[in-house]
Design a protein around this motif. Structure first.
Motif, PDB file in Angstrom:
ATOM      1  N   GLU A   1      47.192  33.946  20.996  1.00 23.24           N
ATOM      2  CA  GLU A   1      48.220  34.016  19.962  1.00 23.24           C
ATOM      3  C   GLU A   1      47.809  33.246  18.708  1.00 23.24           C
ATOM      4  OE1 GLU A   1      51.079  35.734  20.059  1.00 23.24           O
ATOM      5  OE2 GLU A   1      50.592  36.553  22.038  1.00 23.24           O
ATOM      6  N   ARG A   2      46.563  32.765  18.720  1.00 23.18           N
ATOM      7  CA  ARG A   2      45.936  32.117  17.561  1.00 23.18           C
ATOM      8  C   ARG A   2      46.521  30.727  17.261  1.00 23.18           C
ATOM      9  NH1 ARG A   2      44.962  36.377  12.811  1.00 23.18           N
ATOM     10  NH2 ARG A   2      43.333  34.845  12.334  1.00 23.18           N
ATOM     11  N   TYR A   3      46.988  30.038  18.312  1.00 17.04           N
ATOM     12  CA  TYR A   3      47.368  28.637  18.171  1.00 17.04           C
ATOM     13  C   TYR A   3      46.138  27.766  18.410  1.00 17.04           C
ATOM     14  CZ  TYR A   3      52.353  29.803  18.411  1.00 17.04           C
ATOM     15  OH  TYR A   3      53.607  30.296  18.160  1.00 17.04           O
ATOM     16  N   ASN A   4      46.141  26.588  17.801  1.00 13.21           N
ATOM     17  CA  ASN A   4      45.184  25.551  18.174  1.00 13.21           C
ATOM     18  C   ASN A   4      45.767  24.817  19.374  1.00 13.21           C
ATOM     19  OD1 ASN A   4      43.415  26.007  15.917  1.00 13.21           O
ATOM     20  ND2 ASN A   4      44.931  24.993  14.621  1.00 13.21           N
ATOM     21  N   VAL A   5      45.040  24.765  20.469  1.00 10.45           N
ATOM     22  CA  VAL A   5      45.594  24.216  21.716  1.00 10.45           C
ATOM     23  C   VAL A   5      44.713  23.096  22.254  1.00 10.45           C
ATOM     24  CG1 VAL A   5      46.478  24.767  24.014  1.00 10.45           C
ATOM     25  CG2 VAL A   5      46.393  26.553  22.265  1.00 10.45           C
ATOM     26  N   LYS A   6      45.362  21.997  22.625  1.00  8.63           N
ATOM     27  CA  LYS A   6      44.703  20.931  23.371  1.00  8.63           C
ATOM     28  C   LYS A   6      45.331  20.875  24.759  1.00  8.63           C
ATOM     29  CE  LYS A   6      42.465  17.209  24.579  1.00  8.63           C
ATOM     30  NZ  LYS A   6      41.017  17.265  24.921  1.00  8.63           N
ATOM     31  N   TRP A   7      44.525  21.051  25.785  1.00  6.22           N
ATOM     32  CA  TRP A   7      45.019  21.018  27.169  1.00  6.22           C
ATOM     33  C   TRP A   7      44.683  19.671  27.795  1.00  6.22           C
ATOM     34  CZ3 TRP A   7      42.290  23.998  31.702  1.00  6.22           C
ATOM     35  CH2 TRP A   7      42.982  23.750  32.907  1.00  6.22           C
ATOM     36  N   CYS A   8      45.711  18.929  28.168  1.00  3.48           N
ATOM     37  CA  CYS A   8      45.546  17.673  28.907  1.00  3.48           C
ATOM     38  C   CYS A   8      46.061  17.871  30.319  1.00  3.48           C
ATOM     39  CB  CYS A   8      46.313  16.533  28.220  1.00  3.48           C
ATOM     40  SG  CYS A   8      45.646  16.062  26.608  1.00  3.48           S
ATOM     41  N   LYS A   9      45.419  17.234  31.265  1.00  2.00           N
ATOM     42  CA  LYS A   9      45.764  17.454  32.672  1.00  2.00           C
ATOM     43  C   LYS A   9      46.634  16.343  33.256  1.00  2.00           C
ATOM     44  CE  LYS A   9      41.471  20.050  33.118  1.00  2.00           C
ATOM     45  NZ  LYS A   9      41.145  19.841  31.690  1.00  2.00           N
ATOM     46  N   SER A  10      47.056  15.398  32.415  1.00  3.11           N
ATOM     47  CA  SER A  10      47.948  14.320  32.864  1.00  3.11           C
ATOM     48  C   SER A  10      48.689  13.739  31.675  1.00  3.11           C
ATOM     49  CB  SER A  10      47.157  13.215  33.569  1.00  3.11           C
ATOM     50  OG  SER A  10      46.394  12.477  32.629  1.00  3.11           O
ATOM     51  N   GLY A  11      49.786  13.056  31.951  1.00  5.62           N
ATOM     52  CA  GLY A  11      50.548  12.408  30.902  1.00  5.62           C
ATOM     53  C   GLY A  11      49.752  11.302  30.227  1.00  5.62           C
ATOM     54  N   HIS A  12      48.970  10.568  31.003  1.00 15.38           N
ATOM     55  CA  HIS A  12      48.174   9.477  30.434  1.00 15.38           C
ATOM     56  C   HIS A  12      47.114  10.019  29.471  1.00 15.38           C
ATOM     57  CE1 HIS A  12      49.970   6.359  32.886  1.00 15.38           C
ATOM     58  NE2 HIS A  12      49.800   7.108  33.962  1.00 15.38           N
ATOM     59  N   GLU A  13      46.491  11.124  29.849  1.00 12.21           N
ATOM     60  CA  GLU A  13      45.496  11.748  28.965  1.00 12.21           C
ATOM     61  C   GLU A  13      46.168  12.221  27.669  1.00 12.21           C
ATOM     62  OE1 GLU A  13      42.445  15.591  28.829  1.00 12.21           O
ATOM     63  OE2 GLU A  13      43.475  15.095  30.711  1.00 12.21           O
ATOM     64  N   ALA A  14      47.383  12.763  27.805  1.00 10.40           N
ATOM     65  CA  ALA A  14      48.117  13.257  26.630  1.00 10.40           C
ATOM     66  C   ALA A  14      48.514  12.109  25.708  1.00 10.40           C
ATOM     67  CB  ALA A  14      49.356  14.035  27.078  1.00 10.40           C
ATOM     68  N   MET A  15      48.945  10.980  26.275  1.00 14.28           N
ATOM     69  CA  MET A  15      49.300   9.819  25.464  1.00 14.28           C
ATOM     70  C   MET A  15      48.086   9.351  24.664  1.00 14.28           C
ATOM     71  SD  MET A  15      52.522   8.966  25.704  1.00 14.28           S
ATOM     72  CE  MET A  15      52.395   7.358  24.943  1.00 14.28           C
ATOM     73  N   HIS A  16      46.939   9.328  25.309  1.00 13.07           N
ATOM     74  CA  HIS A  16      45.711   8.902  24.635  1.00 13.07           C
ATOM     75  C   HIS A  16      45.364   9.872  23.508  1.00 13.07           C
ATOM     76  CE1 HIS A  16      41.796   7.041  24.119  1.00 13.07           C
ATOM     77  NE2 HIS A  16      41.225   8.228  24.218  1.00 13.07           N
ATOM     78  N   TYR A  17      45.544  11.162  23.752  1.00 15.83           N
ATOM     79  CA  TYR A  17      45.238  12.169  22.729  1.00 15.83           C
ATOM     80  C   TYR A  17      46.149  12.013  21.513  1.00 15.83           C
ATOM     81  CZ  TYR A  17      44.900  16.719  20.453  1.00 15.83           C
ATOM     82  OH  TYR A  17      44.743  17.728  19.524  1.00 15.83           O
ATOM     83  N   LEU A  18      47.432  11.743  21.755  1.00 16.06           N
ATOM     84  CA  LEU A  18      48.396  11.649  20.657  1.00 16.06           C
ATOM     85  C   LEU A  18      48.172  10.433  19.765  1.00 16.06           C
ATOM     86  CD1 LEU A  18      51.785  12.739  22.311  1.00 16.06           C
ATOM     87  CD2 LEU A  18      50.480  13.958  20.546  1.00 16.06           C
ATOM     88  N   GLU A  19      47.449   9.458  20.270  1.00 15.61           N
ATOM     89  CA  GLU A  19      47.204   8.256  19.468  1.00 15.61           C
ATOM     90  C   GLU A  19      46.497   8.595  18.154  1.00 15.61           C
ATOM     91  OE1 GLU A  19      45.058   5.487  21.825  1.00 15.61           O
ATOM     92  OE2 GLU A  19      46.730   5.053  23.181  1.00 15.61           O
ATOM     93  N   ASN A  20      45.678   9.640  18.180  1.00 17.94           N
ATOM     94  CA  ASN A  20      44.906   9.987  16.980  1.00 17.94           C
ATOM     95  C   ASN A  20      45.084  11.439  16.552  1.00 17.94           C
ATOM     96  OD1 ASN A  20      43.378   7.388  16.798  1.00 17.94           O
ATOM     97  ND2 ASN A  20      42.617   8.056  18.789  1.00 17.94           N
ATOM     98  N   SER A  21      46.125  12.094  17.060  1.00 19.25           N
ATOM     99  CA  SER A  21      46.312  13.508  16.768  1.00 19.25           C
ATOM    100  C   SER A  21      47.774  13.822  16.482  1.00 19.25           C
ATOM    101  CB  SER A  21      45.823  14.366  17.936  1.00 19.25           C
ATOM    102  OG  SER A  21      44.481  14.067  18.264  1.00 19.25           O
TER     103      SER A  21
END
Length: 254
Positions: free
Chosen positions: A28-48
């Motif tokens: 659907e032409r979205y930019n997607v980041k797939w994280c496999k855990s909440g902790h990984e997602a929290m780390h990703y959001l720190e700079n995104s």
């Protein structure tokens, strides 16, 4: 809405479903980041920055509910549209998530088209709302910012209620400078930041007393005061009576 301009954070520990959803959103032409855990997602959001979050509810380590409640306490993330997907079909679970404030809830198995449309609509609505808010008068925007500032500040103080938190740390969590913290508290409450934090702790102590706590030493320790005498001085300065007298007055007025 051109979906290639928008990003989705997908949080799903099921590898098969995660890969399927990743491929679906990319198609659907979205930019997607797939994280496999909440902790990984929290780390990703720190700079995104993302435009929407699609999150599984039942995950090891940090559940989707815990992840949602955690990011909603941080002003940087508290407006990101959030959709829960889960195999838990219990009505009470669904109601609790909606009461928490999630923007969408889908029970597995679901039709992929339904998820795609929910994401599209929720991002579209969020973008329109942002544009509307940008047109508000500076006075209205300032009132909103002040309200949001103190809501976030209180969440930080409550999270650190049993310790001494430095102004540097508060400013970092609020994504503002130290001087901004000082100025906003002074302008709104006409007191210093240290006084405001002390009085917040005293109000918290009052709440604990009204809920039945009668041990003054426990109150002082739980609220991060370095001595019982200092806690008592601060309490009396705020309430005009000592902690023991206040507790007695509450006990005499059930």
């Amino acid at each position: 809405m051109q979906s290639e301009n928008y990003s989705i954070l997908l949080i799903e520990d099921d590898l098969s479903l995660g890969q399927t959803l990743l491929d679906l959103f990319k198609s659907e032409r979205y930019n997607v980041k797939w994280c496999k855990s909440g902790h990984e997602a929290m780390h990703y959001l720190e700079n995104s920055v993302v435009d929407a979050i699609v999150c599984d509810l039942m995950m090891p380590g940090m559940s989707g509910e815990e992840f949602f409640l955690r990011i909603r306490k941080i002003s940087k993330y508290d407006k990101i549209p959030f959709i829960v997907i889960t195999a838990n079909a219990a009505y009470d679970t669904k109601i609790r998530q909606l009461e928490n404030g999630v923007n969408g809830y889908l029970t597995k198995p679901f039709k992929f088209q339904e998820l795609v449309l929910k994401v599209k609509n929720i991002i579209d609505h969020s973008i329109r709302l942002t544009k509307t808010n940008d047109k508000l008068s500076p006075h209205i925007n300032e009132k909103f910012l002040k309200k949001n500032f103190f809501k976030s500040l209180h969440a930080i103080l409550e999270k650190n209620i049993n310790s001494t938190i430095e102004i540097d740390e508060i400013a970092k969590e609020l994504f503002v400078s130290k001087s901004t913290v000082f100025k906003r508290i002074k302008a709104a409450k006409d007191c210093s930041t240290s006084q405001y934090i002390r009085e917040f702790k005293i109000r918290y102590a009052i709440r604990l007393i009204e809920e039945g706590e009668t041990n003054v030493q426990f109150l002082a320790d739980s609220l991060g005061f370095n001595s019982l005498s200092y806690f008592s001085i601060c309490f009396k300065k705020y309430t005009k009576v000592s902690p023991k007298k206040y507790i007695k007055s509450i006990s005499n007025n059930p």
